[in-house]
Enzyme design. Structure first.
Site, mmCIF file in Angstrom:
data_model
loop_
_atom_site.group_PDB
_atom_site.id
_atom_site.type_symbol
_atom_site.label_atom_id
_atom_site.label_comp_id
_atom_site.label_asym_id
_atom_site.label_seq_id
_atom_site.Cartn_x
_atom_site.Cartn_y
_atom_site.Cartn_z
ATOM 1 N N HIS A 88 0.833 -1.200 0.000
ATOM 2 C CA HIS A 88 0.000 0.000 0.000
ATOM 3 C C HIS A 88 0.873 1.257 0.000
ATOM 4 O O HIS A 88 2.036 1.218 0.391
ATOM 5 C CB HIS A 88 -0.941 0.009 1.211
ATOM 6 C CG HIS A 88 -0.197 -0.008 2.507
ATOM 7 N ND1 HIS A 88 0.464 1.111 2.995
ATOM 8 C CD2 HIS A 88 0.035 -0.993 3.386
ATOM 9 C CE1 HIS A 88 1.042 0.804 4.137
ATOM 10 N NE2 HIS A 88 0.814 -0.473 4.405
ATOM 11 N N ASP A 386 3.713 -4.590 3.996
ATOM 12 C CA ASP A 386 5.136 -4.904 4.120
ATOM 13 C C ASP A 386 5.342 -6.318 4.655
ATOM 14 O O ASP A 386 6.241 -7.027 4.213
ATOM 15 C CB ASP A 386 5.849 -3.873 5.003
ATOM 16 C CG ASP A 386 5.195 -3.678 6.355
ATOM 17 O OD1 ASP A 386 4.207 -4.385 6.670
ATOM 18 O OD2 ASP A 386 5.660 -2.819 7.122
#
Ligand SMILES: *[C@@H]1O[C@H](CO)[C@@H](O)[C@H](O)[C@H]1NC(C)=O
Ligand SMILES: *[C@@H]1O[C@H](CO)[C@@H](O)[C@H](O)[C@H]1NC(C)=O
Ligand SMILES: *[C@@H]1O[C@H](CO)[C@@H](O)[C@H](O)[C@H]1NC(C)=O
Ligand SMILES: *[C@@H]1O[C@H](CO)[C@@H](O)[C@H](O)[C@H]1NC(C)=O
Length: 495
Positions: A88, A386
């Site tokens: 994102h 992540d």
């Protein structure tokens, strides 16, 4: 299913309780280190990277032009499919620093405000029509745009939206314009979009998709939900994975507590703010400081002091504090690579996603030999975190590529080589003419991956054979955990 979910939850708990508040795998970045420390054997000759410069890279400012080698191949190779995972875009912090004001950032999108993008205005109006799309599970109830005048925790910012409009636009040039990947009459089955149930990944995925297929036809789009941040679908049950993660977390804890400069810095910062060191550490201050840093905002001062115009010097957090934490994160990243515990976790965490990607590639490769393959996935987008992308890089042997920055992109391309004179279409031979490329943030890392490192790039085949990837995913990747299959690796006893 209930087992899979509970294992998932365990992972989430591990990540959020043990990891994130202290020194998260989740928020370790591609950082610089400013000085040598702890174990000089690990980092001897390389010039010390600068943690500040490295943090700028992590921010991924959208005012820079996007470059990349996506879609580049020798002449007469045909692009069959593309599989993209994105992290994102820029987001508001997940934690706040005690006794300080949160960064003042407006999360209402406006094409009048910087950073902007030529597609931003039409993106905003197109999202209002999202009711026409098909939404898995709870996704239909999530906001399709960030829309708070003071951002909420973890909310995607306008910067984050613009980063992904740019990513999508860049790949549109590379794949649709240059290689006619999804031509005008693409079928709904050729596009696969999946995301976790967080608004920032959903919105990032939609911004990417809009950049890639501007004003796409909503009725042809289905957005699927992945329940686990690992994108492990129905294969999340893997006890050994969690144990490898715990081992890695213990290493990480030892490394952190041995870093006296870091510990001193936390004490100083806590004193500055007038809170207990433990509380400050648990608030994971680097997450909020990164947000200030990436948005060019002054580092926070204690609330009481900020009421006077000139805060005491000692009442504010400083770039030096930030640099020490970032330096330690980079040191940790290096030590992590050496220790190899994370790699074992990564292989098991990433396998289900890689396996699905391999299966999709195999199907379209096979279909391309007989018909035009209009029922197969030609473009797959996974909008992730992540903690999704870092294990994927680790499993592929690409840890050196660095921790995923905001709006990072990892791309797998499937190529069909030029037709051989004869015979290649024979049964079983088709695989020989299929090739894979792997790109990270536009950089071609194919020959850095574990499965193609040995391939001689000056051989008759300029690209990496798909077969290498297939046997890596199906068997070879488990060598590192002394197993030959996912199931065996997941259920073995870990000491
Ligand atoms: C891009 O934006 C960043 C942060 O706002 C700034 O530091 C940098 O100078 C800008 N770069 C260009 C090329 O405009
Ligand atoms: C954003 O929220 C405001 C009210 O808070 C609303 O009027 C507006 O329509 C929303 N915009 C979008 C694009 O959802
Ligand atoms: C990997 O994909 C194959 C199909 O190609 C499937 O049979 C197998 O169950 C998958 N394995 C895992 C662990 O997901
Ligand atoms: C794999 O086997 C080797 C040799 O027996 C051992 O040293 C290593 O620790 C094992 N690795 C794992 C992950 O079990």
């Amino acid at each position: 299913m209930s087992i899979a979910v509970s294992i998932n939850q365990l992972t989430v708990i591990l990540l959020s309780v043990h990891l994130i508040p202290t020194n998260p795998v989740a928020e370790q970045m591609s950082l610089g280190k400013s000085r040598k420390r702890v174990n000089p054997v690990l980092h001897t000759d390389a010039p010390a990277p600068d943690p500040i410069r490295d943090s700028h890279r992590y921010c991924n400012y959208p005012n820079l032009t996007e470059h990349g080698w996506e879609g580049h191949s020798p002449a007469d190779y045909r692009l069959l499919s593309v599989h993209v995972m994105i992290r994102h875009g820029d987001r508001f912090p997940l934690y706040s620093i005690p006794k300080t004001k949160k960064p003042a950032i407006d999360c209402v999108l406006s094409d009048k405000r910087k950073p902007s993008h030529p597609l931003l205005g039409s993106f905003i109006s197109h999202m209002a029509l999202g009711g026409r799309g098909h939404w898995d599970a709870s996704l239909g109830y999530l906001p399709r745009l960030p829309n708070h005048s003071t951002c909420e925790m973890g909310e995607l910012t306008q910067t984050g939206v613009v980063q992904h409009l740019k990513n999508g636009d860049h790949l549109r040039q590379a794949y649709i314009k240059r290689h006619n990947l999804l031509t005008a009459d693409w079928s709904p089955r050729q596009l696969w979009v999946e995301t976790t149930g967080k608004s920032r990944t959903l919105q990032s995925g939609l911004a990417f998709l809009f950049g890639f297929l501007p004003r796409f036809d909503w009725s042809r789009v289905t957005v699927r939900q992945q329940w686990s941040t690992l994108f492990c679908g129905s294969s999340c049950d893997c006890p050994a994975r969690n144990r490898f993660l715990e081992q890695e977390q213990r290493r990480q804890y030892r490394q952190r507590t041995a870093d006296t400069e870091l510990e001193r810095t936390y004490v100083t910062m806590a004193k500055t703010l007038g809170v207990a060191t433990k509380i400050l550490r648990a608030a994971n201050p680097v997450d909020a400081l990164l947000c200030h840093f990436c948005h060019g905002l002054a580092f926070p001062c204690t609330n009481t002091r900020t009421t006077s115009n000139v805060p005491d010097e000692g009442a504010c957090l400083t770039l030096q504090h930030f640099a020490v934490i970032r330096r330690q994160q980079k040191d940790d990243e290096l030590e992590r690579r050496e220790a190899g515990l994370y790699r074992r976790y990564a292989v098991l965490a990433a396998h289900p996603y890689l396996n699905r990607t391999a299966t999709r590639m195999e199907r379209i490769a096979r279909a391309s030999q007989t018909r035009r393959g209009t029922e197969e996935v030609v473009f797959a987008l996974a909008s992730a975190h992540d903690v999704t992308m870092a294990p994927l890089l680790g499993a592929l042997g690409l840890e050196r590529a660095g921790f995923p920055k905001f709006a990072a992109r990892l791309v797998f391309e499937l190529w069909n080589g030029p037709e051989a004179k004869d015979g290649d279409r024979k049964r079983g031979q088709w695989l020989k003419n299929m090739f894979i490329r792997v790109l990270y943030n536009g950089e071609d890392l194919t020959f850095d991956t574990s499965f193609c490192r040995e391939h001689n790039r000056h051989s008759a085949q300029p690209l990496c054979p798909l077969g290498n990837f297939m046997s890596f995913v199906r068997n070879d990747m488990f060598n590192i955990v002394n197993a030959t299959s996912y199931k065996q690796a997941c259920h073995q006893t870990v000491l």
